[in-house]
Motif scaffolding. Structure first.
Motif, mmCIF file in Angstrom:
data_model
loop_
_atom_site.group_PDB
_atom_site.id
_atom_site.type_symbol
_atom_site.label_atom_id
_atom_site.label_comp_id
_atom_site.label_asym_id
_atom_site.label_seq_id
_atom_site.Cartn_x
_atom_site.Cartn_y
_atom_site.Cartn_z
ATOM 1 N N LYS A 153 -109.680 -55.743 -167.046
ATOM 2 C CA LYS A 153 -109.931 -57.094 -167.803
ATOM 3 C C LYS A 153 -109.531 -58.262 -167.162
ATOM 4 N N LEU A 154 -108.541 -58.107 -166.312
ATOM 5 C CA LEU A 154 -108.205 -59.351 -165.618
ATOM 6 C C LEU A 154 -109.221 -59.940 -164.741
ATOM 7 N N ARG A 155 -109.831 -58.879 -163.978
ATOM 8 C CA ARG A 155 -111.148 -59.381 -163.036
ATOM 9 C C ARG A 155 -112.268 -59.626 -163.972
ATOM 10 N N GLN A 156 -112.654 -59.102 -164.845
ATOM 11 C CA GLN A 156 -113.764 -59.632 -165.871
ATOM 12 C C GLN A 156 -113.507 -60.861 -166.175
ATOM 13 N N SER A 157 -112.268 -61.471 -166.645
ATOM 14 C CA SER A 157 -111.852 -62.780 -167.168
ATOM 15 C C SER A 157 -111.949 -63.650 -166.005
ATOM 16 N N ASN A 158 -111.611 -63.251 -164.739
ATOM 17 C CA ASN A 158 -111.652 -64.091 -163.756
ATOM 18 C C ASN A 158 -113.189 -64.367 -163.426
ATOM 19 N N GLU A 159 -113.865 -63.508 -163.526
ATOM 20 C CA GLU A 159 -115.249 -63.780 -163.007
ATOM 21 C C GLU A 159 -115.936 -64.819 -164.065
ATOM 22 N N THR A 160 -115.641 -64.584 -165.372
ATOM 23 C CA THR A 160 -116.108 -65.664 -166.309
ATOM 24 C C THR A 160 -115.506 -66.746 -166.132
ATOM 25 N N ILE A 161 -114.231 -67.129 -165.810
ATOM 26 C CA ILE A 161 -113.828 -68.201 -165.683
ATOM 27 C C ILE A 161 -114.261 -68.960 -164.358
ATOM 28 N N LYS A 162 -114.424 -68.356 -163.229
ATOM 29 C CA LYS A 162 -115.064 -68.748 -161.977
ATOM 30 C C LYS A 162 -116.400 -69.276 -162.286
ATOM 31 N N ALA A 163 -117.396 -68.489 -162.983
ATOM 32 C CA ALA A 163 -118.653 -68.920 -163.336
ATOM 33 C C ALA A 163 -118.377 -70.031 -164.306
ATOM 34 N N SER A 164 -117.665 -70.327 -165.207
ATOM 35 C CA SER A 164 -117.773 -71.335 -166.126
ATOM 36 C C SER A 164 -117.023 -72.593 -165.640
ATOM 37 N N THR A 165 -115.870 -72.455 -164.636
ATOM 38 C CA THR A 165 -115.109 -73.776 -164.397
ATOM 39 C C THR A 165 -115.359 -73.870 -162.749
ATOM 40 N N GLY A 166 -115.888 -73.227 -162.114
ATOM 41 C CA GLY A 166 -115.835 -73.172 -160.424
ATOM 42 C C GLY A 166 -114.641 -72.813 -159.917
ATOM 43 N N LYS A 167 -113.556 -72.512 -160.679
ATOM 44 C CA LYS A 167 -112.124 -72.106 -160.249
ATOM 45 C C LYS A 167 -111.831 -70.902 -160.749
ATOM 46 N N SER A 168 -110.720 -69.965 -159.830
ATOM 47 C CA SER A 168 -110.254 -68.821 -160.300
ATOM 48 C C SER A 168 -108.943 -69.307 -161.255
ATOM 49 N N ILE A 169 -108.395 -68.124 -161.583
ATOM 50 C CA ILE A 169 -107.291 -68.488 -162.524
ATOM 51 C C ILE A 169 -106.003 -68.842 -161.777
ATOM 52 N N THR A 170 -105.867 -68.192 -160.388
ATOM 53 C CA THR A 170 -104.959 -68.437 -159.534
ATOM 54 C C THR A 170 -105.146 -70.320 -159.168
ATOM 55 N N GLU A 171 -106.306 -70.372 -158.973
ATOM 56 C CA GLU A 171 -106.738 -72.013 -158.460
ATOM 57 C C GLU A 171 -106.313 -72.779 -159.569
ATOM 58 N N ILE A 172 -106.660 -72.453 -160.749
ATOM 59 C CA ILE A 172 -106.344 -73.561 -161.964
ATOM 60 C C ILE A 172 -104.786 -73.564 -162.140
ATOM 61 N N CYS A 173 -103.962 -72.414 -162.058
ATOM 62 C CA CYS A 173 -102.748 -72.515 -162.080
ATOM 63 C C CYS A 173 -101.982 -73.279 -161.071
ATOM 64 N N GLU A 174 -102.549 -73.335 -159.854
ATOM 65 C CA GLU A 174 -102.155 -73.949 -158.807
ATOM 66 C C GLU A 174 -102.254 -75.380 -158.784
ATOM 67 N N GLU A 175 -103.294 -75.737 -159.408
ATOM 68 C CA GLU A 175 -103.669 -77.318 -159.726
ATOM 69 C C GLU A 175 -102.647 -77.848 -161.004
#
Length: 259
Positions: free
Chosen positions: A15-37
């Motif tokens: 589920k984490l991998r699926q969520s990460n794929e959707t987030i990257k497709a929708s925002t251009g960033k991964s979960i970790t990249e968004i958290c870091e920013e």
């Protein structure tokens, strides 16, 4: 944490991998990249102790093991204490743990014993899910809809206001609405005069809170809510990007906020 069930926590990493794929497709960033920013931090060599808590309704099956999987996914050393409650807390401190993860019926926290930073899950979840909604690459304006103004929703609405978005909000609780309008300056969403949004942050424990009249033809719905806010017929629409995950994204934000 009472809304989570063992079933919600099964197959966590997929589920984490699926969520990460959707987030990257929708925002251009991964979960970790968004958290870091958002938090300006990166994981180092922190050791994370997960302390099971038996108070209230007790331990949720798979919860501690799920937190361990999340911790290790983000490259940290983690372990579950041998005993729960105060005995487990004592073990974690004695072992030299850097960060503690603990939850009862009312609060889920991350506590960095070295820096003394403490993060509450409801705040971090509101911030990170609203942040994801606000980064939708196909958004045509800075208008964002927030549904639900409880602890999670209010934190998300506040985050969006601080970022300069035009926040529209809806909650059937008039006290919650009045507080958000008075303290944050959000716009009250008019259910009788629908306005459509390409960015939606939903934070309620109810199903089907999002109607077709609320959302644009192309939109991102970001929600930690259980059950799903989108009715089944809308959830199947390929033009609606849905980020919905009951634990991982909020827990990740907690860790990054206390690094």
């Amino acid at each position: 944490m009472a809304l989570l069930t063992p079933e919600d926590l099964e197959d966590l990493l997929n589920k984490l991998r699926q969520s990460n794929e959707t987030i990257k497709a929708s925002t251009g960033k991964s979960i970790t990249e968004i958290c870091e920013e958002v938090y300006g931090t990166r994981p180092a060599s922190q050791k994370v102790a997960i302390v099971p808590i038996t108070a209230g309704n007790g331990i949720i099956g798979n919860f501690s093991s799920s937190l361990l999987a999340i911790t290790e996914y983000f490259g940290l050393e983690g372990y579950i204490t041998d005993h729960p409650d105060i005995t487990g807390y004592h073990q974690a401190v004695s072992d030299g743990a850097d960060i503690l993860l603990m939850a009862d019926d009312h609060m889920f926290i991350a506590h960095n014993l070295k820096s003394r930073k403490v993060a509450a899950n409801h705040v971090c979840t509101g911030v990170i899910y609203s942040e994801i909604a606000s980064r939708f690459i196909h958004a045509g304006s800075k208008d964002v809809l927030v549904i639900g103004l409880g602890r999670v929703g209010y934190a998300g609405a506040e985050h969006l206001v601080k970022k300069g978005f035009n926040v529209y909000a809806y909650d059937p609780n008039t006290e919650f609405m009045e507080k958000a309008i008075g303290e944050l300056g959000v716009n009250a969403y008019d259910m009788n005069g629908p306005k459509q949004f390409s960015m939606v942050f939903e934070a309620t424990p109810n199903a089907n809170t999002i109607s077709e009249g609320m959302i644009a033809e192309r939109c991102l719905v970001s929600t930690p809510g259980i059950p799903c806010a989108l009715p089944p017929e809308l959830a199947e629409n390929g033009d609606i990007d849905l980020v919905m995950e009951p634990l991982v994204i909020g827990a990740a934000a907690m860790l990054y906020s206390v690094f």
